[in-house]
Design an enzyme around this catalytic site. Sequence first.
Site, PDB file in Angstrom:
ATOM      1  N   ARG A 164      16.126 -13.048  -3.659  1.00  0.00           N
ATOM      2  CA  ARG A 164      16.579 -11.721  -4.116  1.00  0.00           C
ATOM      3  C   ARG A 164      15.291 -10.601  -3.778  1.00  0.00           C
ATOM      4  O   ARG A 164      14.317 -11.129  -3.560  1.00  0.00           O
ATOM      5  CB  ARG A 164      16.688 -11.986  -5.752  1.00  0.00           C
ATOM      6  CG  ARG A 164      17.617 -12.960  -6.348  1.00  0.00           C
ATOM      7  CD  ARG A 164      17.381 -13.142  -7.650  1.00  0.00           C
ATOM      8  NE  ARG A 164      18.244 -13.975  -8.440  1.00  0.00           N
ATOM      9  CZ  ARG A 164      18.248 -15.206  -8.813  1.00  0.00           C
ATOM     10  NH1 ARG A 164      17.020 -15.847  -8.256  1.00  0.00           N
ATOM     11  NH2 ARG A 164      19.145 -15.815  -9.213  1.00  0.00           N
ATOM     12  N   LYS A 189      14.423 -15.125 -10.882  1.00  0.00           N
ATOM     13  CA  LYS A 189      14.908 -14.603 -12.041  1.00  0.00           C
ATOM     14  C   LYS A 189      14.772 -15.359 -13.312  1.00  0.00           C
ATOM     15  O   LYS A 189      14.856 -16.773 -13.217  1.00  0.00           O
ATOM     16  CB  LYS A 189      16.503 -14.511 -11.780  1.00  0.00           C
ATOM     17  CG  LYS A 189      17.160 -13.732 -12.756  1.00  0.00           C
ATOM     18  CD  LYS A 189      18.656 -13.610 -12.385  1.00  0.00           C
ATOM     19  CE  LYS A 189      19.451 -12.478 -13.140  1.00  0.00           C
ATOM     20  NZ  LYS A 189      21.006 -12.336 -12.823  1.00  0.00           N
ATOM     21  N   HIS A 264      21.182  -7.536  -2.063  1.00  0.00           N
ATOM     22  CA  HIS A 264      22.020  -8.859  -2.542  1.00  0.00           C
ATOM     23  C   HIS A 264      23.396  -9.029  -1.831  1.00  0.00           C
ATOM     24  O   HIS A 264      23.830 -10.379  -1.933  1.00  0.00           O
ATOM     25  CB  HIS A 264      22.417  -8.248  -3.745  1.00  0.00           C
ATOM     26  CG  HIS A 264      22.299  -9.191  -5.048  1.00  0.00           C
ATOM     27  ND1 HIS A 264      21.155  -9.858  -5.604  1.00  0.00           N
ATOM     28  CD2 HIS A 264      23.150 -10.002  -5.793  1.00  0.00           C
ATOM     29  CE1 HIS A 264      21.082 -10.636  -6.319  1.00  0.00           C
ATOM     30  NE2 HIS A 264      22.511 -10.976  -6.667  1.00  0.00           N
ATOM     31  N   ARG A 267      22.378 -11.654   0.487  1.00  0.00           N
ATOM     32  CA  ARG A 267      22.424 -12.999  -0.533  1.00  0.00           C
ATOM     33  C   ARG A 267      23.831 -13.650  -0.589  1.00  0.00           C
ATOM     34  O   ARG A 267      24.091 -14.776  -0.653  1.00  0.00           O
ATOM     35  CB  ARG A 267      21.694 -12.669  -1.845  1.00  0.00           C
ATOM     36  CG  ARG A 267      21.569 -14.033  -2.754  1.00  0.00           C
ATOM     37  CD  ARG A 267      20.816 -13.305  -3.915  1.00  0.00           C
ATOM     38  NE  ARG A 267      20.781 -14.166  -5.187  1.00  0.00           N
ATOM     39  CZ  ARG A 267      20.316 -15.360  -5.427  1.00  0.00           C
ATOM     40  NH1 ARG A 267      19.405 -15.954  -4.665  1.00  0.00           N
ATOM     41  NH2 ARG A 267      20.460 -15.831  -6.635  1.00  0.00           N
ATOM     42  N   HIS A 290      20.282 -20.491  -8.878  1.00  0.00           N
ATOM     43  CA  HIS A 290      21.334 -19.994 -10.182  1.00  0.00           C
ATOM     44  C   HIS A 290      20.835 -21.117 -11.251  1.00  0.00           C
ATOM     45  O   HIS A 290      20.778 -22.262 -11.090  1.00  0.00           O
ATOM     46  CB  HIS A 290      22.774 -20.425  -9.731  1.00  0.00           C
ATOM     47  CG  HIS A 290      23.257 -19.266  -8.927  1.00  0.00           C
ATOM     48  ND1 HIS A 290      24.648 -19.301  -8.012  1.00  0.00           N
ATOM     49  CD2 HIS A 290      22.921 -17.641  -8.676  1.00  0.00           C
ATOM     50  CE1 HIS A 290      24.744 -18.206  -7.399  1.00  0.00           C
ATOM     51  NE2 HIS A 290      23.677 -17.128  -7.740  1.00  0.00           N
ATOM     52  N   TYR A 299      31.814 -17.681  -5.265  1.00  0.00           N
ATOM     53  CA  TYR A 299      31.894 -17.825  -3.639  1.00  0.00           C
ATOM     54  C   TYR A 299      33.258 -18.393  -3.205  1.00  0.00           C
ATOM     55  O   TYR A 299      33.654 -18.338  -2.100  1.00  0.00           O
ATOM     56  CB  TYR A 299      30.642 -18.306  -3.119  1.00  0.00           C
ATOM     57  CG  TYR A 299      29.505 -17.614  -3.443  1.00  0.00           C
ATOM     58  CD1 TYR A 299      29.304 -16.235  -3.104  1.00  0.00           C
ATOM     59  CD2 TYR A 299      28.467 -18.210  -4.290  1.00  0.00           C
ATOM     60  CE1 TYR A 299      28.324 -15.358  -2.936  1.00  0.00           C
ATOM     61  CE2 TYR A 299      27.524 -16.959  -4.655  1.00  0.00           C
ATOM     62  CZ  TYR A 299      27.260 -15.973  -4.083  1.00  0.00           C
ATOM     63  OH  TYR A 299      26.219 -15.317  -4.499  1.00  0.00           O
TER      64      TYR A 299
END
Length: 344
Positions: A164, A189, A264, A267, A290, A299
């Site tokens: 990120r 994150k 992003h 990414r 994640h 995805y």
Amino acid sequence: MKQLPLQNESYRELLKDFKSWLDILGFAETTIYNLPNHLKEFFNYLENENINQINNITTQTIKDYYNYLKTRENQTREGALSKAYLNKHQQALLKFNEYLKEHNHKGINIHLKREEQNQRDSLQILSQEEIKQLFKATEYSNEQERIRKRDKVILVLLYSCGLRRNEVVNLKIKDIVFDKERIHVRKGKNYKERFVPINDYNLKIIEEYIYDYRPLFYHYKDTEYLLINYRGKPLQGQSLSNRLTQITLITNNQSLITKNITPHILRHSIATHLLEKGANMETISQFLGHSSLESTQIYTHLLEHKAKQNNDEQLHNLLREKRLQQEEYPNIPKGYRTPKYMDE
């Protein structure tokens, strides 16, 4: 709406303290900038409704404010606020409520339903050919070679490593673990740390920048941050995004330019490309940092849409195999394949 005036001194102090709280917790600079601006609009609304104390905010107050947001004009384009923007206002209220509770206040009652978005349509994915064009553009993206080499490192970190934007600008030289072929992401994150694999090819790009080109920046010894600017200060998120825009413009590919490429998007692209190459969902989820597989499932949906559009039988079969492996069928091995991370 960031220019809205606030007359109430207590609201101004709350806004200032809320922003400091976000900063102390290590939120991304965009979050530290945007959430207080959204909260400021809420405080301005309260003033207009003669609600001058936090304790006087009711559930109905929140609902009325949200209905106001749904009907007010968009300041940057025609029409109303987008669902994504409304969700950001919700996020600001929820985070402010969290702030209040951590400061010995009972909080405010927020009963709002998140706006449903078609996430698949909102995700932009670049082709591998477009990624190659971006890397190629770093050969002439600036007249100074030190900037060109830094540009290439930026692409390696955003695309090849799937980081990120905030993770990239917070990397320090010591976070590049050369002997283990890993990048130590310390400020991920939700404050999560993780180690991201990086292949030898991309490590050499970073190594060359560190030893041969980073020392060409003014006062480079004054900071341990990997990416630095002309003044030897850590590169900021917006500056990184600006460089990405410049790299895109240099390609002279109008199709690529109109996609308004963001960190992003790169990414999303590496995640999709890894899935196409056979990487399993668990590996990609760990790679991206994640918190759950649900975040990674989008995805699969993107590839299913692509396979249907292009009538791609090979991709159909790959996705079918992945669906089966995710089920608890004892006769079908789940298997673990380390993804071949993308070079240029």
